[in-house]
Design a protein around this motif. Structure first.
Motif, PDB file in Angstrom:
ATOM      1  N   TRP A  60      -6.582  -7.325  25.578  1.00 14.64           N
ATOM      2  CA  TRP A  60      -7.304  -8.137  26.563  1.00 14.64           C
ATOM      3  C   TRP A  60      -8.796  -7.976  26.282  1.00 14.64           C
ATOM      4  CZ3 TRP A  60     -10.148  -6.224  31.015  1.00 14.64           C
ATOM      5  CH2 TRP A  60     -10.196  -4.822  31.087  1.00 14.64           C
ATOM      6  N   ILE A  61      -9.598  -8.837  26.876  1.00 15.52           N
ATOM      7  CA  ILE A  61     -11.002  -8.918  26.517  1.00 15.52           C
ATOM      8  C   ILE A  61     -11.752  -7.616  26.790  1.00 15.52           C
ATOM      9  CG2 ILE A  61     -11.681  -9.911  28.743  1.00 15.52           C
ATOM     10  CD1 ILE A  61     -13.185 -10.642  25.249  1.00 15.52           C
ATOM     11  N   GLY A  62     -11.405  -6.924  27.870  1.00 21.14           N
ATOM     12  CA  GLY A  62     -12.080  -5.661  28.174  1.00 21.14           C
ATOM     13  C   GLY A  62     -11.839  -4.611  27.114  1.00 21.14           C
ATOM     14  N   ALA A  63     -10.600  -4.542  26.612  1.00 22.05           N
ATOM     15  CA  ALA A  63     -10.284  -3.564  25.565  1.00 22.05           C
ATOM     16  C   ALA A  63     -11.028  -3.884  24.278  1.00 22.05           C
ATOM     17  CB  ALA A  63      -8.780  -3.543  25.321  1.00 22.05           C
ATOM     18  N   ILE A  64     -11.071  -5.165  23.909  1.00 17.62           N
ATOM     19  CA  ILE A  64     -11.782  -5.562  22.699  1.00 17.62           C
ATOM     20  C   ILE A  64     -13.263  -5.185  22.809  1.00 17.62           C
ATOM     21  CG2 ILE A  64     -12.615  -7.557  21.393  1.00 17.62           C
ATOM     22  CD1 ILE A  64      -9.938  -8.873  21.820  1.00 17.62           C
ATOM     23  N   ALA A  65     -13.847  -5.430  23.983  1.00 14.29           N
ATOM     24  CA  ALA A  65     -15.266  -5.118  24.174  1.00 14.29           C
ATOM     25  C   ALA A  65     -15.532  -3.623  24.055  1.00 14.29           C
ATOM     26  CB  ALA A  65     -15.724  -5.638  25.535  1.00 14.29           C
ATOM     27  N   VAL A  66     -14.702  -2.816  24.693  1.00 12.88           N
ATOM     28  CA  VAL A  66     -14.870  -1.364  24.627  1.00 12.88           C
ATOM     29  C   VAL A  66     -14.703  -0.874  23.192  1.00 12.88           C
ATOM     30  CG1 VAL A  66     -13.814   0.840  25.282  1.00 12.88           C
ATOM     31  CG2 VAL A  66     -14.260  -0.904  27.022  1.00 12.88           C
ATOM     32  N   GLU A  67     -13.720  -1.415  22.498  1.00 12.98           N
ATOM     33  CA  GLU A  67     -13.497  -1.018  21.111  1.00 12.98           C
ATOM     34  C   GLU A  67     -14.694  -1.388  20.232  1.00 12.98           C
ATOM     35  OE1 GLU A  67      -8.694  -1.619  21.711  1.00 12.98           O
ATOM     36  OE2 GLU A  67      -9.867  -3.140  20.683  1.00 12.98           O
ATOM     37  N   GLY A  68     -15.311  -2.534  20.522  1.00 11.23           N
ATOM     38  CA  GLY A  68     -16.519  -2.904  19.796  1.00 11.23           C
ATOM     39  C   GLY A  68     -17.645  -1.924  20.028  1.00 11.23           C
ATOM     40  N   PHE A  69     -17.803  -1.491  21.287  1.00  9.21           N
ATOM     41  CA  PHE A  69     -18.807  -0.477  21.612  1.00  9.21           C
ATOM     42  C   PHE A  69     -18.588   0.790  20.787  1.00  9.21           C
ATOM     43  CE2 PHE A  69     -19.817  -2.440  25.873  1.00  9.21           C
ATOM     44  CZ  PHE A  69     -21.179  -2.511  25.670  1.00  9.21           C
ATOM     45  N   PHE A  70     -17.348   1.231  20.715  1.00  8.32           N
ATOM     46  CA  PHE A  70     -17.051   2.480  20.018  1.00  8.32           C
ATOM     47  C   PHE A  70     -17.284   2.353  18.517  1.00  8.32           C
ATOM     48  CE2 PHE A  70     -15.407   3.945  23.951  1.00  8.32           C
ATOM     49  CZ  PHE A  70     -15.300   5.325  23.846  1.00  8.32           C
ATOM     50  N   ALA A  71     -16.981   1.195  17.947  1.00  8.82           N
ATOM     51  CA  ALA A  71     -17.216   1.007  16.518  1.00  8.82           C
ATOM     52  C   ALA A  71     -18.705   1.054  16.197  1.00  8.82           C
ATOM     53  CB  ALA A  71     -16.621  -0.325  16.071  1.00  8.82           C
ATOM     54  N   ILE A  72     -19.510   0.349  17.005  1.00 14.11           N
ATOM     55  CA  ILE A  72     -20.962   0.372  16.809  1.00 14.11           C
ATOM     56  C   ILE A  72     -21.490   1.788  16.971  1.00 14.11           C
ATOM     57  CG2 ILE A  72     -23.172  -0.420  17.739  1.00 14.11           C
ATOM     58  CD1 ILE A  72     -21.734  -3.006  18.564  1.00 14.11           C
ATOM     59  N   SER A  73     -21.007   2.469  17.994  1.00 12.61           N
ATOM     60  CA  SER A  73     -21.459   3.826  18.262  1.00 12.61           C
ATOM     61  C   SER A  73     -21.128   4.759  17.101  1.00 12.61           C
ATOM     62  CB  SER A  73     -20.815   4.330  19.554  1.00 12.61           C
ATOM     63  OG  SER A  73     -21.257   5.620  19.869  1.00 12.61           O
ATOM     64  N   GLY A  74     -19.887   4.684  16.609  1.00 12.17           N
ATOM     65  CA  GLY A  74     -19.495   5.547  15.498  1.00 12.17           C
ATOM     66  C   GLY A  74     -20.369   5.341  14.280  1.00 12.17           C
ATOM     67  N   PHE A  75     -20.709   4.087  13.996  1.00 12.79           N
ATOM     68  CA  PHE A  75     -21.553   3.757  12.854  1.00 12.79           C
ATOM     69  C   PHE A  75     -22.966   4.313  13.017  1.00 12.79           C
ATOM     70  CE2 PHE A  75     -24.465   0.946  10.575  1.00 12.79           C
ATOM     71  CZ  PHE A  75     -23.860   0.818   9.338  1.00 12.79           C
ATOM     72  N   LEU A  76     -23.593   4.018  14.158  1.00 17.30           N
ATOM     73  CA  LEU A  76     -24.997   4.374  14.349  1.00 17.30           C
ATOM     74  C   LEU A  76     -25.217   5.869  14.557  1.00 17.30           C
ATOM     75  CD1 LEU A  76     -26.234   1.398  16.573  1.00 17.30           C
ATOM     76  CD2 LEU A  76     -26.523   1.728  14.113  1.00 17.30           C
ATOM     77  N   VAL A  77     -24.318   6.520  15.271  1.00 16.83           N
ATOM     78  CA  VAL A  77     -24.548   7.946  15.512  1.00 16.83           C
ATOM     79  C   VAL A  77     -24.231   8.774  14.274  1.00 16.83           C
ATOM     80  CG1 VAL A  77     -24.135   7.694  17.990  1.00 16.83           C
ATOM     81  CG2 VAL A  77     -22.254   8.426  16.508  1.00 16.83           C
ATOM     82  N   THR A  78     -23.359   8.278  13.403  1.00 13.15           N
ATOM     83  CA  THR A  78     -23.146   8.959  12.125  1.00 13.15           C
ATOM     84  C   THR A  78     -24.427   8.928  11.301  1.00 13.15           C
ATOM     85  OG1 THR A  78     -20.801   8.343  12.114  1.00 13.15           O
ATOM     86  CG2 THR A  78     -21.772   9.019  10.012  1.00 13.15           C
ATOM     87  N   ALA A  79     -25.094   7.775  11.316  1.00 10.83           N
ATOM     88  CA  ALA A  79     -26.390   7.680  10.625  1.00 10.83           C
ATOM     89  C   ALA A  79     -27.379   8.670  11.211  1.00 10.83           C
ATOM     90  CB  ALA A  79     -26.930   6.257  10.741  1.00 10.83           C
ATOM     91  N   SER A  80     -27.411   8.767  12.535  1.00 12.04           N
ATOM     92  CA  SER A  80     -28.327   9.686  13.206  1.00 12.04           C
ATOM     93  C   SER A  80     -28.029  11.137  12.834  1.00 12.04           C
ATOM     94  CB  SER A  80     -28.224   9.502  14.724  1.00 12.04           C
ATOM     95  OG  SER A  80     -28.996  10.450  15.414  1.00 12.04           O
ATOM     96  N   LEU A  81     -26.756  11.488  12.827  1.00 13.62           N
ATOM     97  CA  LEU A  81     -26.371  12.868  12.518  1.00 13.62           C
ATOM     98  C   LEU A  81     -26.720  13.238  11.081  1.00 13.62           C
ATOM     99  CD1 LEU A  81     -24.911  15.497  13.316  1.00 13.62           C
ATOM    100  CD2 LEU A  81     -22.767  14.409  12.615  1.00 13.62           C
ATOM    101  N   LEU A  82     -26.422  12.352  10.134  1.00 13.49           N
ATOM    102  CA  LEU A  82     -26.648  12.678   8.734  1.00 13.49           C
ATOM    103  C   LEU A  82     -28.126  12.661   8.360  1.00 13.49           C
ATOM    104  CD1 LEU A  82     -23.692  10.780   7.006  1.00 13.49           C
ATOM    105  CD2 LEU A  82     -23.882  13.210   7.531  1.00 13.49           C
TER     106      LEU A  82
END
Length: 368
Positions: A60-82
């Motif tokens: 459903w749309i809410g799940a897709i939106a939350v999953e998008g948030f998590f994908a963006i977060s995983g990408f950007l915070v990995t950059a921050s950590l490294l």
């Protein structure tokens, strides 16, 4: 694996590029959560989300939106950590998440609660559950869903049903930091093996994963966080091209209702996010509106609950309309008077740590 031809644009070519559309994408995702929640919160008979038929019960749309948030977060915070190390990473994450969240939680307890409860003021403020709810501001403990006597006449009585995802996200941050401390992400071959091993391990033994494994509901957003991490680690191999984006869009659409949805959709959807972020025309919301997506996300549910209690016979679309207006105002206030000052404090702390030598960060670039 051979590298793409020099003429191809890969994700790595956009390292450090602040002319991206993450602010816009996160705002759209946050609003999508608001829209999706309007149907269960309003609880109006005869109304169903038309997007559910499009998704054919795959999601459903809410799940897709939350999953998008998590994908963006995983990408950007990995950059921050490294790029900056664990201490800077922890400071950045804490100041991005907790100030805005704390104000939202305290506002629900001490402003919204007393106004909306059907208990007397003395009964409300003497109730143990009133103060138990404050633990939600930490975003790491077991979530408290309701306040005494508040929204008991609504279809849902939870004060802010969206906050559970922040607990998952904070725990994903902690796991990533621990992994980073063991240098499992520093070298790409090691990182690739580790990420693949973690994915395979989670298929049969998800409950054994520290911090997040005890709740099966957390598995899906954690998976998208992992996909985001993998996209960053392998960014030199990920070509951004409209033909690939079109193919991913088709695969996403045709996967709905199919058994192979859960295998195909995550990678294709995440690819579309990063294509839209970097390859599409830049729309600079940071300079005009600011990054209000986090505020929209954390204030939408309680605002929708208020609308549902004041207009119990309204449609979900009416709920969406009024909640969008009020939530946007609250989110703008949160960004300008809480979140943005907190990000400024982050820069001051990082400058002290690095004795004035810190990479400039424009507010809104990092994911909440």
């Amino acid at each position: 694996m051979s590298l793409p031809p020099p003429s191809a644009q890969c994700l790595i070519d956009f390292d450090g590029d602040r002319n991206n559309n993450f602010t816009l994408i996160r705002l759209v995702l946050a609003w999508a959560v608001l829209y999706g929640h309007s149907f269960p919160i309003q609880g109006a008979e005869g109304y169903t989300d038309p997007l559910r038929s499009l998704f054919q019960n795959s999601t459903w749309i809410g799940a897709i939106a939350v999953e998008g948030f998590f994908a963006i977060s995983g990408f950007l915070v990995t950059a921050s950590l490294l790029k900056r190390g664990a201490i800077d990473y922890a400071i950045s994450r804490a100041l991005r998440i907790f100030p805005g969240l704390a104000v939202c939680v305290f506002g629900c307890v001490f402003l919204l609660g007393p106004l909306a409860t059907n208990l007397s003021a003395s009964e409300y403020f003497s109730h143990d559950k009133t103060y138990d709810y404050l633990s939600n501001a930490l975003a790491v403990m077991r979530m408290q869903w309701d306040l005494p006597g508040v929204f008991t006449e609504n279809t849902r009585d939870s004060i802010n049903g969206s906050l559970w995802t922040l607990t998952v996200e904070v725990r994903c941050y902690l796991l990533l930091m621990i992994v980073g401390l063991f240098a499992l992400l520093k070298y790409q071959p090691i990182a690739s093996i580790f990420l693949l091993a973690l994915l395979l391990f989670s298929v049969g033994f998800y409950s054994d994963i520290p911090l997040i494994g005890f709740n099966e509901r957390w598995a899906r957003p954690a998976l998208y966080f992992l996909v985001g991490v993998a996209f960053y680690i392998h960014r030199q191999y990920i070509v951004l091209h409209w033909k690939l984006a079109l193919a991913c869009l088709g695969l996403c659409f045709f996967s709905f209702g199919e058994d192979w949805y859960k295998f195909v959709f995550p990678a294709c959807f995440v690819y579309l996010i990063f294509y839209a972020a970097y390859a599409a025309k830049h729309i600079d919301l940071d300079r005009t509106m600011g990054d209000i997506s986090y505020g929209v996300y954390i204030y939408a549910w309680p605002t929708q609950q208020v609308v549902a209690s004041l207009l119990p016979d309204a449609s979900p679309y009416t709920n969406t309309l009024f909640a969008t207006i009020v939530t946007a105002i609250l989110a703008w206030l949160s960004w300008n008077y809480i979140e943005k000052p907190a990000l400024s404090l982050k820069q001051q702390l990082l400058r002290l740590r690095h004795k004035g030598k810190v990479l400039p960060t424009r507010p809104g670039v990092e994911s909440p």
